[in-house]
Each structure stands twice: as C-alpha cells, then as structure tokens.
Design a protein around this motif. Structure first.
Motif, short mmCIF file in Angstrom:
data_model
loop_
_atom_site.label_atom_id
_atom_site.label_comp_id
_atom_site.label_asym_id
_atom_site.label_seq_id
_atom_site.Cartn_x
_atom_site.Cartn_y
_atom_site.Cartn_z
N ASN A 67 0.81 -1.22 0.00
CA ASN A 67 0.00 0.00 0.00
C ASN A 67 0.84 1.27 0.00
N ASP A 68 2.02 1.21 0.62
CA ASP A 68 2.87 2.39 0.71
C ASP A 68 4.29 1.92 0.99
N LEU A 69 5.24 2.81 0.76
CA LEU A 69 6.64 2.52 1.07
C LEU A 69 7.36 3.82 1.33
N GLU A 70 8.48 3.71 2.05
CA GLU A 70 9.30 4.87 2.36
C GLU A 70 10.75 4.42 2.48
N VAL A 71 11.67 5.23 1.98
CA VAL A 71 13.10 4.95 2.06
C VAL A 71 13.69 5.80 3.18
N SER A 72 14.56 5.21 3.99
CA SER A 72 15.19 5.94 5.09
C SER A 72 16.05 7.07 4.54
N PRO A 73 16.27 8.13 5.34
CA PRO A 73 17.07 9.27 4.87
C PRO A 73 18.47 8.88 4.39
N ASP A 74 19.07 7.84 4.97
CA ASP A 74 20.40 7.42 4.53
C ASP A 74 20.36 6.44 3.36
N GLY A 75 19.16 6.04 2.93
CA GLY A 75 19.00 5.14 1.80
C GLY A 75 19.26 3.69 2.11
N ALA A 76 19.55 3.34 3.37
CA ALA A 76 19.91 1.98 3.73
C ALA A 76 18.70 1.07 3.95
N ARG A 77 17.57 1.63 4.35
CA ARG A 77 16.39 0.83 4.68
C ARG A 77 15.19 1.28 3.86
N LEU A 78 14.33 0.31 3.58
CA LEU A 78 13.04 0.54 2.95
C LEU A 78 12.00 -0.01 3.90
N VAL A 79 10.93 0.73 4.15
CA VAL A 79 9.84 0.27 5.00
C VAL A 79 8.60 0.20 4.12
N SER A 127 1.76 -3.16 4.14
CA SER A 127 1.12 -4.21 3.34
C SER A 127 -0.32 -4.47 3.76
N ALA A 128 -1.07 -5.04 2.83
CA ALA A 128 -2.46 -5.38 3.07
C ALA A 128 -2.61 -6.49 4.10
N ASP A 129 -1.56 -7.26 4.35
CA ASP A 129 -1.62 -8.34 5.33
C ASP A 129 -1.41 -7.86 6.76
N GLY A 130 -1.27 -6.55 6.97
CA GLY A 130 -1.11 -6.00 8.31
C GLY A 130 0.32 -5.99 8.80
N ILE A 131 1.27 -6.29 7.93
CA ILE A 131 2.67 -6.35 8.34
C ILE A 131 3.44 -5.17 7.75
N VAL A 132 4.24 -4.54 8.61
CA VAL A 132 5.20 -3.53 8.16
C VAL A 132 6.53 -4.27 8.01
N ARG A 133 7.07 -4.24 6.81
CA ARG A 133 8.34 -4.93 6.55
C ARG A 133 9.46 -3.91 6.41
#
Length: 185
Positions: A73-85, A88-94
């Motif tokens: 449903n959505d995504l965001e990249v950390s300011p340092d570019g190392a992580r992606l969050v 999801s529709a399954d209720g999990i933030v990865r």
C-alpha cells in the motif's frame, strides 16, 4: 507517479513533460519513491512486487527488488538510503535492507491492512496508519512497536501519513484538514 494503469511515470516538474514510463507491475501501482540519491525509483503495488527503475541515464537497469506476497500500500526509504519500509495489506510492516534487497525485520502488531508508512528524519522510527484508522509507531532497528490509539477525528479513510520532526500527521482522503498525534515520550 504511481498509477492504477500498472505504470510508474517520471515527469519534468518544470515543464510537465513525461520523461519516462515504466511497465512491469502486474496490478495497480500504489507507491513510488526516489532513492540512491535520486538516481533510482522504487515502486510497490497491488501485485505484491517491489520494483526498481532508473530515474536518470546511467541509473542502472529496471528490475524486481522483492516479492512481499501481499499488496504493497505504501513505502518509504530511510534518509540514509539503507532501509526501505513497506506497508502491506496483510497488516505487516516490513523493513528491507536496500543494498542486499532482503527483508530484515517484520513489525506484526496490526490486525488489518497497513495503509501508509513514514520514517522519522533521523531514520530511527517509522509511523504507520492502519485500516481501522489507528496510528502506531515502531523502532526500525529493534522492531519494537506500539499502537498510539484511535484516529477518531477522521470522518473518512486516511490515506496519507507523514512525519514532521517527531509528530505523525494523518490527512483524510479528499479533505484539507489534518490531525496531529505526538509520539514523543
């Protein structure tokens, strides 16, 4: 832009001209973000795929980043570019390691779809909005998570969440007003 026509499009902000159009998702595309210092794009869609695209000449090849298994449903990249969050529709933030293109953490504190995520400016916390109109926060590094409470001020589904400093703003779809929930302890 991310579109329900299954494409990601890159536009010139000054002229409005279409610069590039990318095909590859098997369903509507729900989110797209720049990363790698603006050289690349990453998108997530209803097909559960995370895909990468070159935003500039020499920005690499288009390709599959990962399959989440459920609609993104959505995504965001950390300011340092190392992580992606991802939300999801399954209720999990990865939480994903961008360089390795692997999932490194799951935040499973939700009963329904997670609609939106944002990462704090220091990259340590994420905020997310749940389908039941509840707001929560989590620590990106440790995975600790908590629900802040009901977002009772909203009269409609909320489809945007943004962090400003250490505050979470939820913007109702189609409305101008917003509410602020602080998560400073």
């Amino acid at each position: 832009t991310a579109s329900w026509d299954r494409t990601v499009k890159l536009w010139d902000a000054d002229s409005g001209a279409l610069l590039r159009s990318f095909d590859g998702h098997r369903g509507p595309v729900n989110a797209v973000r720049f990363y790698d210092q603006g050289r690349r794009l990453i998108s997530g869609g209803h097909d559960g795929a995370l895909r990468t695209w070159p935003a500039v000449e020499g920005g690499g090849e288009a390709g599959l980043f990962a399959e989440a298994g459920f609609p993104i449903n959505d995504l965001e990249v950390s300011p340092d570019g190392a992580r992606l969050v991802t939300a999801s529709a399954d209720g999990i933030v990865r939480v994903w390691d961008v360089a390795a293109q692997t999932e490194v953490r799951r935040l499973e504190a939700h009963e329904g779809a997670v609609l939106a995520v944002a990462i704090s400016p220091d990259g340590r916390q994420d905020a997310r909005l749940l389908a039941q109109q509840r707001q929560g926060i989590g620590d990106v590094a440790s995975g600790a998570s908590q629900v802040l409470g009901e977002a009772v001020d909203h009269q409609a589904d909320v489809d945007v969440v943004q962090t400003v400093g250490y505050e979470v703003l939820g913007v109702p779809a189609g409305e101008i007003h917003y509410s602020v929930e602080s998560y400073r302890s």
